[in-house]
Design a protein around this motif. Structure first.
Motif, PDB file in Angstrom:
ATOM      1  N   VAL A  76       8.186  42.828 104.167  1.00  0.00           N
ATOM      2  CA  VAL A  76       9.528  42.852 103.593  1.00  0.00           C
ATOM      3  C   VAL A  76      10.431  41.890 104.356  1.00  0.00           C
ATOM      4  CG1 VAL A  76      11.556  44.309 103.264  1.00  0.00           C
ATOM      5  CG2 VAL A  76       9.294  45.212 102.751  1.00  0.00           C
ATOM      6  N   LEU A  77      10.366  41.973 105.667  1.00  0.00           N
ATOM      7  CA  LEU A  77      11.177  41.097 106.506  1.00  0.00           C
ATOM      8  C   LEU A  77      10.830  39.638 106.229  1.00  0.00           C
ATOM      9  CD1 LEU A  77      13.273  41.071 108.739  1.00  0.00           C
ATOM     10  CD2 LEU A  77      11.440  41.144 110.403  1.00  0.00           C
ATOM     11  N   ASP A  78       9.550  39.372 106.039  1.00  0.00           N
ATOM     12  CA  ASP A  78       9.096  38.015 105.774  1.00  0.00           C
ATOM     13  C   ASP A  78       9.701  37.482 104.475  1.00  0.00           C
ATOM     14  OD1 ASP A  78       7.158  35.992 106.859  1.00  0.00           O
ATOM     15  OD2 ASP A  78       6.479  36.096 104.775  1.00  0.00           O
ATOM     16  N   ALA A  79       9.813  38.364 103.478  1.00  0.00           N
ATOM     17  CA  ALA A  79      10.390  37.936 102.206  1.00  0.00           C
ATOM     18  C   ALA A  79      11.893  37.706 102.330  1.00  0.00           C
ATOM     19  CB  ALA A  79      10.120  38.991 101.135  1.00  0.00           C
ATOM     20  N   SER A 135      17.955  57.607  90.840  1.00  0.00           N
ATOM     21  CA  SER A 135      18.468  56.942  92.040  1.00  0.00           C
ATOM     22  C   SER A 135      17.331  56.577  92.973  1.00  0.00           C
ATOM     23  CB  SER A 135      19.441  57.871  92.773  1.00  0.00           C
ATOM     24  OG  SER A 135      20.423  58.333  91.889  1.00  0.00           O
ATOM     25  N   ILE A 136      17.379  55.346  93.485  1.00  0.00           N
ATOM     26  CA  ILE A 136      16.341  54.864  94.401  1.00  0.00           C
ATOM     27  C   ILE A 136      17.019  54.303  95.646  1.00  0.00           C
ATOM     28  CG2 ILE A 136      14.251  53.450  94.571  1.00  0.00           C
ATOM     29  CD1 ILE A 136      14.497  52.946  91.567  1.00  0.00           C
ATOM     30  N   SER A 137      16.358  54.447  96.779  1.00  0.00           N
ATOM     31  CA  SER A 137      16.908  53.942  98.025  1.00  0.00           C
ATOM     32  C   SER A 137      15.941  52.944  98.652  1.00  0.00           C
ATOM     33  CB  SER A 137      17.150  55.115  98.968  1.00  0.00           C
ATOM     34  OG  SER A 137      17.529  54.629 100.229  1.00  0.00           O
ATOM     35  N   GLY A 138      16.465  51.880  99.237  1.00  0.00           N
ATOM     36  CA  GLY A 138      15.606  50.853  99.830  1.00  0.00           C
ATOM     37  C   GLY A 138      14.982  51.275 101.150  1.00  0.00           C
ATOM     38  N   HIS A 139      15.787  51.904 101.994  1.00  0.00           N
ATOM     39  CA  HIS A 139      15.291  52.150 103.348  1.00  0.00           C
ATOM     40  C   HIS A 139      14.372  53.357 103.459  1.00  0.00           C
ATOM     41  CE1 HIS A 139      17.995  55.467 104.853  1.00  0.00           C
ATOM     42  NE2 HIS A 139      18.584  55.156 103.727  1.00  0.00           N
ATOM     43  N   LYS A 140      14.109  54.027 102.356  1.00  0.00           N
ATOM     44  CA  LYS A 140      13.144  55.126 102.420  1.00  0.00           C
ATOM     45  C   LYS A 140      11.750  54.638 102.050  1.00  0.00           C
ATOM     46  CE  LYS A 140      16.549  58.301 102.645  1.00  0.00           C
ATOM     47  NZ  LYS A 140      16.968  58.905 103.899  1.00  0.00           N
ATOM     48  N   LEU A 141      11.650  53.411 101.554  1.00  0.00           N
ATOM     49  CA  LEU A 141      10.327  52.897 101.228  1.00  0.00           C
ATOM     50  C   LEU A 141      10.048  51.604 101.987  1.00  0.00           C
ATOM     51  CD1 LEU A 141      10.046  51.326  97.689  1.00  0.00           C
ATOM     52  CD2 LEU A 141      12.156  52.399  98.310  1.00  0.00           C
ATOM     53  N   TYR A 142      10.426  51.616 103.258  1.00  0.00           N
ATOM     54  CA  TYR A 142      10.124  50.508 104.167  1.00  0.00           C
ATOM     55  C   TYR A 142      10.873  49.237 103.805  1.00  0.00           C
ATOM     56  CZ  TYR A 142       6.534  53.937 104.957  1.00  0.00           C
ATOM     57  OH  TYR A 142       5.895  55.121 105.185  1.00  0.00           O
TER      58      TYR A 142
END
Lengths: 463, 88
Positions: A79-82, A259-266
């Motif tokens: 994710v960080l790489d992207a 509702s979806i959260s980004g930081h709960k799925l890495y």
């Protein structure tokens, strides 16, 4: 073969040496500015007893092993790489229409939108980016309620839903809406008959959390969706803890809003999404007014890097779901069986089977939860959700399951995820067993339990 | 794109492990190594098309790992994880 083995040993040996030499050789900058402390710190890796770190008055020997995946998850390297290119070269505003800087990032955002949509089985046009699940929940509940307020005045949610859902409902209550807070059964799952009975003519929305953040139980989404569709009521689900971890398909489950959260799925923090169905159409009143981005439902410039990271996280989650699931299931079983086989009077909160295995919420009877948490300072765990851990109030979720204060106070939530290792779980089991035993040995109540006295029958004298 | 030879696959696998071991971050390192082992085992006896696809992905992962090792180690926290300390 022997050769390979030897090389492996050599590698390991060298790596160990290098780890210690490296800072002295390469860490010139740090060593200069901090007068050599940087490499001293590293030197102490070999002799940890002499180098405790002190944070908030607590002495720690190192960074605790992280078992709190429900509060947040680390960002995946993929994710960080992207994300990196969008924090450096490609800084344009995705809504700029007149130059390359805008075009290139707009494309990236649309790819991310598709990655999110693919994970939940929706059309990309139905995905609206927000700042996180709290905002999504607010938009869903207040937005839908406000749009349909001329005809409807009733909402249904559950007692174990997330604080932001309950608080949004509370705010609507102030405006004259009727809210039903549906109770849950002892296993944490709602009774469909009760839900059916609670739906009225003027009900506009049913909001039920997909996977509970504290106890990890999975609600029967498909059944709820079917019921809501047949009664022509919108179905919203807070799937912050579910998306990317269990299979979710909005069409199959008849979900109208999610509702979806980004930081709960890495993924990164500060990004999330709300799914809003187009057929049959769900209309909402925007809670944020402005430039009309995101089809007018959520104005404000999109944070490109976060959106791209969120999209990458969804893509990785989809690719890794099977592998993650296998790994997490194995570790979860190891943790539960490890603890329960070594100490008695440990209970798992929530249904044993209909649950996400990465969330293990255990009650240790006759132990005070806060003392146990203090003892387990080498493990980063919590007694419930991060939002309520500041207060000493027992968790309202556990109270809703019918647990008494004592049980609610003595519970600990272990969260297992993609980056958790087997060794970490083994260590956690050892430490939990060691500290629960220690605390129980100090406790006069435990002595009485050992003697066979039922604590509930004791008449405590008042002072 | 044809399937990789056994030598090519093994050399990529070893390169990935070598690079993954350079992560100073405990969890990321262990995860990279675990997933590398798991996926190479998974595609060991895969048919040609699948193996070719996995090989391409593996090469991308290798490049990604190289970049991320740099990034992670640059900002690595000086305090080690308790998992890397000797157990008292």
């Amino acid at each position: 073969m022997a050769n390979a083995g030897l090389r492996f040993v050599c590698n390991r040996f060298l790596r160990g040496r290098f780890a210690k030499i490296q800072p002295a050789v390469l860490g010139g900058q740090a060593a200069c500015t901090q007068d050599g402390t940087a490499w001293q710190k590293r030197f102490y890796v070999a002799v940890p007893e002499e180098a405790p770190i002190k944070v908030k008055g607590i002495e720690l020997s190192g960074r605790p092993l992280y078992l709190d995946m429900q509060s947040t998850t680390p960002v995946d390297p993929r994710v960080l790489d992207a994300m990196m290119p969008y924090l450096t070269d490609m800084f344009g505003n995705p809504h700029s229409r007149t130059h390359l800087y805008g075009w290139e990032v707009e494309d990236a955002i649309e790819i991310a939108r598709k990655e999110v949509a693919d994970l939940i089985g929706s059309n990309p046009k139905e995905v609206i980016f927000t700042s996180g699940a709290t905002e999504s929940n607010n938009i869903a509940i207040k937005g839908i309620a406000n749009f349909y307020k001329s005809k409807k005045r009733h909402l249904i949610t559950t007692q174990t839903d997330h604080k932001c859902v309950l608080d949004s409902c509370r705010a609507l209550q102030q405006e004259g809406w009727d809210i039903t807070y549906l109770p849950v059964q002892e296993n944490g799952i709602i009774d469909l008959k009760e839900l059916e009975a609670a739906i009225r003519e003027d009900t506009v929305l049913v909001s039920v959390m997909a996977v509970n953040n504290e106890i990890g139980v999975i609600q029967p989404l498909k059944e709820i969706g079917q019921l809501c569709r047949s009664r022509k009521v919108f179905f919203h689900t807070d799937a912050a803890q579910a998306v990317g971890k269990i299979a979710i398909d909005v069409d199959d489950m008849n979900i109208d809003c999610m509702s979806i959260s980004g930081h709960k799925l890495y993924g990164p923090k500060g990004i999330g999404a709300i799914y809003v169905r187009r057929r049959p159409r769900v209309r909402i009143v925007a809670q944020m007014n402005g430039g009309g981005q995101e089809r007018g439902m959520r104005s404000g410039t999109l944070p490109t890097a976060l959106v791209v990271g969120f999209g990458a996280a969804c893509k990785v989650a989809q690719e890794e779901m099977v592998a993650d699931r296998k790994h997490i299931e194995r570790l979860s079983k190891m943790l539960y069986e490890g603890i329960t086989s070594k100490i008695e009077h440990v209970y798992m909160n929530g249904d044993k089977d209909r649950r996400y295995p990465g969330n293990v919420n255990l009650s240790f009877a006759h132990v005070e939860g806060e003392s146990l948490l203090m003892g387990l300072k080498d493990i980063a765990v919590s007694s419930g959700s991060a939002c309520t851990s500041a207060s000493l109030e027992p968790s309202y979720v556990l109270r809703a399951l019918g647990k008494d204060d004592e049980q609610a106070h003595s519970s600990i939530r272990f969260g297992i995820g993609r980056f958790t290792t087997e060794e970490e779980v083994e260590r956690a089991v050892d430490l939990a067993v060691q500290h629960v035993t220690r605390l129980r040995e100090m406790s006069p109540l435990w002595e009485m339990v050992q003697e066979g006295i039922d604590l509930k029958t004791i008449q405590w004298s008042q002072h | 794109m044809s399937a990789p030879t056994a030598v090519q696959a093994k050399s990529l696998f070893r390169a990935l492990l070598r690079e993954g071991k350079r992560f100073q971050h405990y969890n990321v390192r262990e995860y990279t190594l675990r997933r590398a082992r798991e996926s190479f085992r998974q595609y060991q006896n895969a048919d040609e098309a699948l193996a070719a696809e996995a090989f391409t992905k593996g090469k991308q992962d290798f490049e990604l790992t190289k970049r991320q090792v740099l990034l992670y180690n640059t900002y690595h926290h000086s305090t080690p994880s308790v998992m890397e300390l000797k157990q008292s």
